[in-house]
Enzyme design. Sequence first.
Site, PDB file in Angstrom:
ATOM      1  N   ASP A  26       0.833  -1.212   0.000  1.00 38.13           N
ATOM      2  CA  ASP A  26       0.000   0.000   0.000  1.00 38.13           C
ATOM      3  C   ASP A  26       0.861   1.253   0.000  1.00 38.13           C
ATOM      4  OD1 ASP A  26      -2.361   1.397  -0.037  1.00 38.13           O
ATOM      5  OD2 ASP A  26      -2.760   1.195   2.104  1.00 38.13           O
ATOM      6  N   ASN A  28       1.297   3.427  -2.893  1.00 41.13           N
ATOM      7  CA  ASN A  28       1.830   3.856  -4.202  1.00 41.13           C
ATOM      8  C   ASN A  28       1.355   5.264  -4.566  1.00 41.13           C
ATOM      9  OD1 ASN A  28       2.889   1.319  -4.399  1.00 41.13           O
ATOM     10  ND2 ASN A  28       1.476   0.596  -5.982  1.00 41.13           N
ATOM     11  N   ARG A  30       0.193   7.765  -2.581  1.00 41.73           N
ATOM     12  CA  ARG A  30       0.739   8.824  -1.728  1.00 41.73           C
ATOM     13  C   ARG A  30       2.219   9.054  -2.021  1.00 41.73           C
ATOM     14  NH1 ARG A  30      -1.331   6.112   3.521  1.00 41.73           N
ATOM     15  NH2 ARG A  30      -1.809   4.492   1.988  1.00 41.73           N
ATOM     16  N   ARG A  39      -0.621   9.310  -9.694  1.00 46.48           N
ATOM     17  CA  ARG A  39      -0.661   8.075  -8.906  1.00 46.48           C
ATOM     18  C   ARG A  39      -0.087   6.887  -9.678  1.00 46.48           C
ATOM     19  NH1 ARG A  39      -3.863   7.531  -4.609  1.00 46.48           N
ATOM     20  NH2 ARG A  39      -4.273   5.396  -5.184  1.00 46.48           N
ATOM     21  N   HIS A  43       2.480   3.351  -9.004  1.00 44.90           N
ATOM     22  CA  HIS A  43       2.236   1.941  -9.315  1.00 44.90           C
ATOM     23  C   HIS A  43       3.396   1.357 -10.128  1.00 44.90           C
ATOM     24  CE1 HIS A  43      -1.613   2.302  -7.524  1.00 44.90           C
ATOM     25  NE2 HIS A  43      -2.145   3.048  -8.465  1.00 44.90           N
ATOM     26  N   SER A  71      -7.656  -5.274  -5.363  1.00 37.18           N
ATOM     27  CA  SER A  71      -8.796  -5.815  -4.619  1.00 37.18           C
ATOM     28  C   SER A  71     -10.083  -5.691  -5.438  1.00 37.18           C
ATOM     29  CB  SER A  71      -8.961  -5.077  -3.291  1.00 37.18           C
ATOM     30  OG  SER A  71      -9.525  -3.791  -3.506  1.00 37.18           O
ATOM     31  N   TRP A  75     -11.817  -1.510  -8.155  1.00 39.35           N
ATOM     32  CA  TRP A  75     -12.490  -1.092  -9.401  1.00 39.35           C
ATOM     33  C   TRP A  75     -13.131   0.274  -9.241  1.00 39.35           C
ATOM     34  CZ3 TRP A  75     -11.260  -3.860 -13.493  1.00 39.35           C
ATOM     35  CH2 TRP A  75     -10.975  -5.220 -13.353  1.00 39.35           C
ATOM     36  N   LEU A 137       9.918 -21.275  -4.277  1.00 44.36           N
ATOM     37  CA  LEU A 137       8.951 -20.346  -3.692  1.00 44.36           C
ATOM     38  C   LEU A 137       7.596 -20.417  -4.394  1.00 44.36           C
ATOM     39  CD1 LEU A 137       8.350 -17.752  -1.897  1.00 44.36           C
ATOM     40  CD2 LEU A 137       9.012 -16.442  -3.922  1.00 44.36           C
ATOM     41  N   ARG A 197      -5.006  -1.613   8.904  1.00 44.67           N
ATOM     42  CA  ARG A 197      -6.191  -2.425   8.622  1.00 44.67           C
ATOM     43  C   ARG A 197      -5.841  -3.532   7.631  1.00 44.67           C
ATOM     44  NH1 ARG A 197      -7.499   2.782   6.779  1.00 44.67           N
ATOM     45  NH2 ARG A 197      -7.091   3.046   4.563  1.00 44.67           N
ATOM     46  N   SER A 199      -8.142  -4.632   5.106  1.00 45.38           N
ATOM     47  CA  SER A 199      -8.739  -4.353   3.795  1.00 45.38           C
ATOM     48  C   SER A 199      -9.140  -5.607   3.008  1.00 45.38           C
ATOM     49  CB  SER A 199      -7.794  -3.471   2.959  1.00 45.38           C
ATOM     50  OG  SER A 199      -7.537  -2.248   3.613  1.00 45.38           O
ATOM     51  N   GLU A 210       1.382 -13.336  12.529  1.00 45.73           N
ATOM     52  CA  GLU A 210       1.982 -12.183  13.192  1.00 45.73           C
ATOM     53  C   GLU A 210       1.817 -10.998  12.253  1.00 45.73           C
ATOM     54  OE1 GLU A 210       3.282 -12.076  16.248  1.00 45.73           O
ATOM     55  OE2 GLU A 210       2.784 -14.199  16.522  1.00 45.73           O
TER      56      GLU A 210
HETATM   57  C1  IPE Z   1      -5.518  -2.683  -0.248  1.00 46.51           C
HETATM   58  O1  IPE Z   1      -5.152  -1.365  -0.404  1.00 46.51           O
HETATM   59  C2  IPE Z   1      -5.532  -3.373  -1.576  1.00 46.51           C
HETATM   60  C3  IPE Z   1      -4.221  -3.590  -2.186  1.00 46.51           C
HETATM   61  C4  IPE Z   1      -3.076  -3.356  -1.620  1.00 46.51           C
HETATM   62  C5  IPE Z   1      -4.241  -4.137  -3.508  1.00 46.51           C
HETATM   63  P1  IPE Z   1      -6.233  -0.194  -0.541  1.00 46.51           P
HETATM   64  O2  IPE Z   1      -5.471   1.076  -0.672  1.00 46.51           O
HETATM   65  O3  IPE Z   1      -7.190  -0.520  -1.621  1.00 46.51           O
HETATM   66  O4  IPE Z   1      -6.988  -0.289   0.852  1.00 46.51           O
HETATM   67  P2  IPE Z   1      -7.811   0.794   1.643  1.00 46.51           P
HETATM   68  O5  IPE Z   1      -8.842   1.352   0.697  1.00 46.51           O
HETATM   69  O6  IPE Z   1      -6.855   1.852   2.083  1.00 46.51           O
HETATM   70  O7  IPE Z   1      -8.398   0.071   2.807  1.00 46.51           O
HETATM   71  C1  IPE Z   2      -1.471   0.249  -3.313  1.00 51.13           C
HETATM   72  O1  IPE Z   2      -1.250   1.613  -3.351  1.00 51.13           O
HETATM   73  C2  IPE Z   2      -1.711  -0.333  -4.678  1.00 51.13           C
HETATM   74  C3  IPE Z   2      -3.106  -0.729  -4.929  1.00 51.13           C
HETATM   75  C4  IPE Z   2      -4.076  -0.693  -4.070  1.00 51.13           C
HETATM   76  C5  IPE Z   2      -3.402  -1.167  -6.276  1.00 51.13           C
HETATM   77  P1  IPE Z   2      -2.453   2.671  -3.374  1.00 51.13           P
HETATM   78  O2  IPE Z   2      -2.790   2.941  -4.792  1.00 51.13           O
HETATM   79  O3  IPE Z   2      -3.578   2.195  -2.546  1.00 51.13           O
HETATM   80  O4  IPE Z   2      -1.776   3.937  -2.741  1.00 51.13           O
HETATM   81  P2  IPE Z   2      -2.417   4.921  -1.673  1.00 51.13           P
HETATM   82  O5  IPE Z   2      -2.863   4.075  -0.532  1.00 51.13           O
HETATM   83  O6  IPE Z   2      -3.555   5.621  -2.335  1.00 51.13           O
HETATM   84  O7  IPE Z   2      -1.305   5.835  -1.294  1.00 51.13           O
HETATM   85 MG    MG Z   3      -4.052   2.407  -0.600  1.00 49.58          MG
END
Ligand code: IPE
Ligand code: IPE
Ligand code: MG
Length: 243
Positions: A26, A28, A30, A39, A43, A71, A75, A137, A197, A199, A210
């Site tokens: 998570d 990417n 920000r 954004r 990625h 997730s 979408w 792996l 969290r 998610s 853990e």
């Molecule tokens: C969880 O991240 C899903 C993935 C890492 C693919 P999100 O950025 O979608 O989760 P929330 O919305 O912050 O809970």
């Molecule tokens: C995780 O980074 C990648 C995916 C959920 C696909 P985010 O895209 O959720 O990045 P933030 O959480 O908005 O920074």
């Molecule tokens: Mg995120």
Amino acid sequence: MKDIDWIKRYGLEEDTLPGHVGIIMDGNGRWARNRHMPRTFGHKKGAEVVRDIVLSSSKFGVKALTIFAFSTENWRRPKDEVDTIMTLLSQYLRNEIAALNENDVVFRVIGDRSGLSKMLLQLIEESEELTRNNTGLRFNVAINYGSQAEILNAAFALAKDYKEGKTALDREAFETRLYTSGLPMVDFLIRTSGELRISNFLLYQIAYAELYFTDAYWPDFNTERYVEALKDYSHRNRRFGGV
Ligand code: IPE
Ligand code: IPE
Ligand code: MG
């Protein structure tokens, strides 16, 4: 492939490493925003980090690595962001599958495949087929994955098969209907970006995992930070309800 020298070089001990690692990648977006970039740039950088972490996991002798890439809720994002992520997944497979195969990695996708493009689906199937007999792996990528749907679908499928007299009604019959059938439970769950969290990731499989949360955004994660996390894990006292 497992590399004892590598394990030692990073100050790790073979017998204190987790068998199955889960990662919620998570931050990417920000990370990119902090650099005044779109954004999607985050990625792209994030996809590069995956390469390192998979290779490290393989060398450390981690048996299974499951990463959350997209997730069922993702979408909801703008179409161009979703398109970029899907394109990156295809690119990743095209560029990396040969190296993964050489490293004896077994590649698999978990999640609802019905939502994926024909092209991505074909790449996934080819990659799984190419690596299925490897013994290193077990690398699982969660795409269009949601844990509640996974659990519900497993329960529905089990109910149906049971009604038709095709199965016993027990834990094993349920677990073989999860996407993670055949994989061990998750030992260690890492989430980057400071969010505390889950998610909707592997809710059933993390029962006794853990948990490790780091403020680092995923594009800034690397082998050194992974090692820090693994060292933390090695000091945990897992009791599984015992004393
Ligand atoms: C969880 O991240 C899903 C993935 C890492 C693919 P999100 O950025 O979608 O989760 P929330 O919305 O912050 O809970
Ligand atoms: C995780 O980074 C990648 C995916 C959920 C696909 P985010 O895209 O959720 O990045 P933030 O959480 O908005 O920074
Ligand atoms: Mg995120």
